[in-house]
Design a protein around this motif. Structure first.
Motif, PDB file in Angstrom:
ATOM      1  N   ASP A 678       1.163 -17.408  -4.015  1.00 58.02           N
ATOM      2  CA  ASP A 678       0.606 -17.413  -5.367  1.00 58.02           C
ATOM      3  C   ASP A 678       0.389 -15.976  -5.829  1.00 58.02           C
ATOM      4  N   PRO A 679       1.035 -15.535  -6.909  1.00 57.65           N
ATOM      5  CA  PRO A 679       0.949 -14.125  -7.301  1.00 57.65           C
ATOM      6  C   PRO A 679      -0.311 -13.771  -8.095  1.00 57.65           C
ATOM      7  N   ARG A 680      -1.136 -14.773  -8.445  1.00 58.85           N
ATOM      8  CA  ARG A 680      -2.300 -14.478  -9.292  1.00 58.85           C
ATOM      9  C   ARG A 680      -3.314 -13.609  -8.552  1.00 58.85           C
ATOM     10  N   ASP A 681      -3.993 -12.735  -9.290  1.00 59.05           N
ATOM     11  CA  ASP A 681      -4.929 -11.786  -8.695  1.00 59.05           C
ATOM     12  C   ASP A 681      -6.241 -12.438  -8.269  1.00 59.05           C
ATOM     13  N   THR A 682      -6.611 -13.530  -8.917  1.00 57.34           N
ATOM     14  CA  THR A 682      -7.860 -14.205  -8.577  1.00 57.34           C
ATOM     15  C   THR A 682      -7.581 -15.662  -8.239  1.00 57.34           C
ATOM     16  N   VAL A 684      -7.732 -19.410  -8.721  1.00 62.60           N
ATOM     17  CA  VAL A 684      -7.895 -20.352  -9.831  1.00 62.60           C
ATOM     18  C   VAL A 684      -7.858 -21.761  -9.258  1.00 62.60           C
ATOM     19  N   ASP A 689     -11.123 -20.212 -13.393  1.00 56.46           N
ATOM     20  CA  ASP A 689     -10.892 -18.937 -12.695  1.00 56.46           C
ATOM     21  C   ASP A 689     -12.197 -18.538 -12.023  1.00 56.46           C
ATOM     22  N   ASN A 694      -7.813 -13.007  -5.007  1.00 51.28           N
ATOM     23  CA  ASN A 694      -6.865 -13.863  -4.287  1.00 51.28           C
ATOM     24  C   ASN A 694      -6.220 -13.038  -3.165  1.00 51.28           C
ATOM     25  N   SER A 704      -5.570 -18.756  -2.351  1.00 52.21           N
ATOM     26  CA  SER A 704      -5.314 -19.958  -3.143  1.00 52.21           C
ATOM     27  C   SER A 704      -4.255 -20.847  -2.514  1.00 52.21           C
TER      28      SER A 704
END
Length: 752
Positions: A678-682, A684, A689, A694, A704
């Motif tokens: 998962d490339p998201r920074d936080t 979710v 959020d 992450n 995540s």
């Protein structure tokens, strides 16, 4: 990885109704592959049949037939190869491998007894009586010292120069008696050259670049100062005598000095000299010697006046040794001059009367050189450099399974990348070259005007792409400790060198930071022939805008060299100090973690050790002769391969490459659990959020990925329990804290 197809993101897909274990997978280790595991593939010798023949000489057999002598390095798998070639027929008269010894540059024909003497860098002395099929073992004249130069006196005495003791000795081949005249001077560890003139032996040293007069009868050693302007010279590398003149080749400067032995004065300097040899005195005129100039022309040099003239010969060799020979051929009525090509099998002969020339090649088998450098190109292919390789470097294409020899390059110390360019750091003289990987080698390799890192540098070990230019880490010439950092534009060739910014240390590993600063690791070692004065390698930070060091610290006390700097997915800088792995926080500029992995001794510059992250954040390290996978959160270690494992690179498919001595190996990695995390920074959860970073966990997974989504579970309750168990394991492993776990639990509970 075993699969070379495109990777499809699969994450952690949990089907409805499946009960998921709450044990966090990142704690389940200790089942790594052993040496010889089926994931390991021996790709053979990248550079096979490499000929390194720095020991070359001429002589005659008992019937007066001219011969050449070559000693070919055999390391690390073979002993030295000794080959005698009949120069009239071009055929091999005798060849053998010596009982002991893998490297040599000391070879001498004795007119007095018709013997050929071989000195090895390991300290052994051998004699081949010409006209026979014998090799005599004369033992080791000086225990603990290698033989780096030999000279035969007219009475049959064999003189030798050594390393690391820097001694001159004499051997009586008949009785075996050895006389040790001692070290030529304190601090002079190499005696690189010797010549005997009328009972006096002249010796050239390194690293101080000094000339000495040794009187064997009196047992005295006196220095002959070089002329003014040569105070920075490091090696008096070759010595020759003709008609009372001593010809002195200075390796660092590449110039030839002429000393009048009768008057004790320096009478000439040949700045455009090339090669490492001056011919014996012309047997017809008795007034001339011959050598090669940098423009490729051979010249006749008058030993008294210094006048010189071209002779119409452009030998295609860098001269290693000259001799006057009799070919017994009408096309070569004489005088006929023979020359060896320094380091190779090639020789040329030229007749001064007829102008005829001929090429002769000795039949040398050679041996695969140990791998000196390993790197991944912009094309995803693996590039390999060999130690003292005369046969070029190599390239492995994992798509075709082919190994390709790339000519025109000798010893490569390190590789780097800049866009589509492969950067090649070469020894000696810190030669920098580029190859455009979008073109075939013959078209893309820059053989024109390569950039030299001047200011007394020798070995470019590491590169770091800074965006608009490249940082280069170099170790200095022999006898120096002041390594340098070069800031180089590979396109324009512009180079700005910062020498001595680390004091008596040299940079050997580099990494570009996201903060536009350059991070590097140093070694206490400088060039060969000089001992370190510091005890520990340092981690440093340099500002490329002004070339100033803004931070320097010691990650591990007492470890002399740092290796393999690389930034991890967590933003920390990882590196090796000997067998220790450490992590450095660039924000606080503190080492936040260190752990000893494995250590079996450190090479001089630590370049046999390496560290890299693959595209999903898995950490791999070579140290102590083994390949390790280090799990980035727990720092638990799996040993993947053992037994002389060195260096490390990764190809476009994610498979690892390392070497054992002269062989290249591939290690097929299993696919990570999360090949596309998962490339998201936080983190979710559902539509919420949490604000929790992450972070990377293990096997390519981030927080995540481990938590999954509500759709993966049969019921909301199953999902919440799963999140509770996983988040607790994450907290216990230090990946998240209690506050962040609470935020994750609250978000999971709010999903329906």
């Amino acid at each position: 990885m075993t699969s070379r197809s495109a990777v499809v993101r699969r994450g952690i897909a949990l089907t409805a109704g499946v009960v998921v274990s709450s044990t966090l997978f990142l704690a389940q280790h200790g089942t790594g592959a052993e040496a010889g595991d089926s994931r390991e593939t021996d790709l053979g010798y990248p550079i096979a049949g490499n000929v390194v023949a720095f020991a070359q000489a001429f002589g005659v057999d008992p019937d007066g037939r001219p011969q050449s002598y070559h000693v070919v390095d055999g390391q690390p798998l073979y002993t030295l190869e000794f080959v005698v070639t009949d120069l009239r027929s071009g055929e091999t008269s005798y060849s053998t491998r010596v009982p002991r010894g893998q490297r040599s540059k000391a070879l001498e024909f004795s007119v007095a007894d018709g013997g050929v003497y071989i000195g090895t860098r390991e300290g052994d002395l051998y004699r081949h009586p010409t006209g026979t099929q014998e090799l005599q073992d004369l033992g080791s004249p000086l225990d603990g010292d290698g033989i780096f130069s030999l000279e035969a006196g007219p009475d049959g005495t064999i003189y030798g120069g050594t390393y690391p003791g820097g001694h001159v000795f004499a051997v009586d081949p008949g009785s075996g008696e050895v006389r040790d005249f001692g070290q030529v001077a304190p601090g002079e560890t190499y005696v690189q050259s010797l010549v005997e003139v009328d009972g006096i032996v002249y010796a050239g040293s390194q690293p101080g670049g000094r000339l000495f007069r040794v009187d064997p009868d009196a047992g005295t050693i006196d220095e002959i100062p070089l002329p003014p302007g040569h105070e920075e010279e490091k090696a008096v590398y070759r010595l020759f005598e003709a008609a009372g003149k001593l010809f002195v080749f200075l390796q660092s400067e590449g110039v030839l000095l002429v000393h009048d032995l009768a008057t004790g004065t320096w009478v000439d300097e040949v700045a455009d000299f090339q090669g490492q040899a001056v011919s014996p005195l012309d047997p017809v005129t008795g007034e001339h010697v011959y050598f090669r100039l940098k423009n490729g022309e051979a010249v006749r040099y008058h030993v008294d006046s210094g006048d010189r003239e071209l002779i119409g010969w452009r030998p295609g060799v860098v001269a290693g040794s000259f001799a006057w020979i009799d070919l017994d051929d009408p096309a070569f009525p004489g005088p006929t001059l023979a020359v060896t090509y320094q380091g190779s099998a090639r020789m040329e002969v030229f007749d001064l009367t007829s102008g005829a020339s001929r090429r002769i090649d000795a039949e040398l088998v050679g041996a695969p050189p140990p791998v000196q450098s390993l790197g991944t190109g912009p094309d995803g292919k693996i590039y390999i450099g060999g130690y003292l390789s005369q046969s070029g470097m190599a390239r492995w294409d994992s798509d075709t399974g082919e190994m390709e020899r790339l000519g025109g390059v000798r010893q490569v110390e390190g590789f780097g990348t800049f866009g589509d360019l492969l950067l090649i750091g070469r020894y000696p003289n810190a030669l920098l070259s580029v190859y455009d990987t979008t073109l075939p080698w013959s078209d893309g390799f820059d053989q024109g005007s390569p950039v030299y890192v001047e200011q007394f540098q020798d070995r470019p070990h590491a590169f770091a792409d800074l965006g608009d230019r490249v940082a280069v880490a170099t170790v200095p010439l022999s006898g120096r400790r002041d390594g340098a950092i070069g800031l180089w534009d590979p396109v324009s060739g512009e180079l700005d060198v910062h020498r001595g910014v680390l004091g008596d240390r040299s940079p050997v590993t580099l990494a570009a930071g996201a903060d536009s600063l350059l991070y590097g690791g140093s070694t206490v070692w400088g060039g060969y022939g000089v001992d370190p004065v510091e005890e520990s390698g340092t981690l440093f930070v340099l500002d490329p805008e002004n070339g100033e060091i803004v931070h320097e610290s010691v990650p591990v006390d007492g470890e002399p060299s740092l290796s393999g700097l690389a930034f991890g997915p967590d933003g920390f800088l990882y590196g090796l100090a000997g067998g220790w792995l450490f992590a450095f926080d660039p924000d606080t500029r503190e080492v936040v973690r260190r752990q000893e992995l494995q250590d079996t001794g450190v090479s001089r510059y630590g370049t046999d050790r390496a560290l890299l992250f693959d595209e999903v954040g898995r950490l791999f390290v070579t140290t102590g002769g083994s390949l390790h996978q280090v799990h980035p959160t727990t720092w638990e270690v799996d040993v993947l391969a053992t037994g002389q494992v060195e260096r490390l690179a990764i190809d476009r498919h994610g498979d690892l490459y390392f070497n054992r001595e002269a062989s290249l190996y591939r290690y097929d990695l299993p696919e990570p659990r999360c090949p596309q995390p998962d490339p998201r920074d936080t983190v979710v959860i559902g539509d919420h959020d949490t604000g929790v970073p992450n972070r990377h966990a293990d096997e390519g997974c981030r927080v995540s990925d481990l938590l999954g989504t509500p759709d993966d579970f049969a019921s909301h309750g199953h999902y919440v329990r799963h999140v509770g168990d996983i988040s607790e394991s994450l907290r216990a492993s230090g990946i998240i804290n209690a506050r962040e776990r609470a935020a994750i639990l609250a978000a999971a509970a709010g999903t329906h």
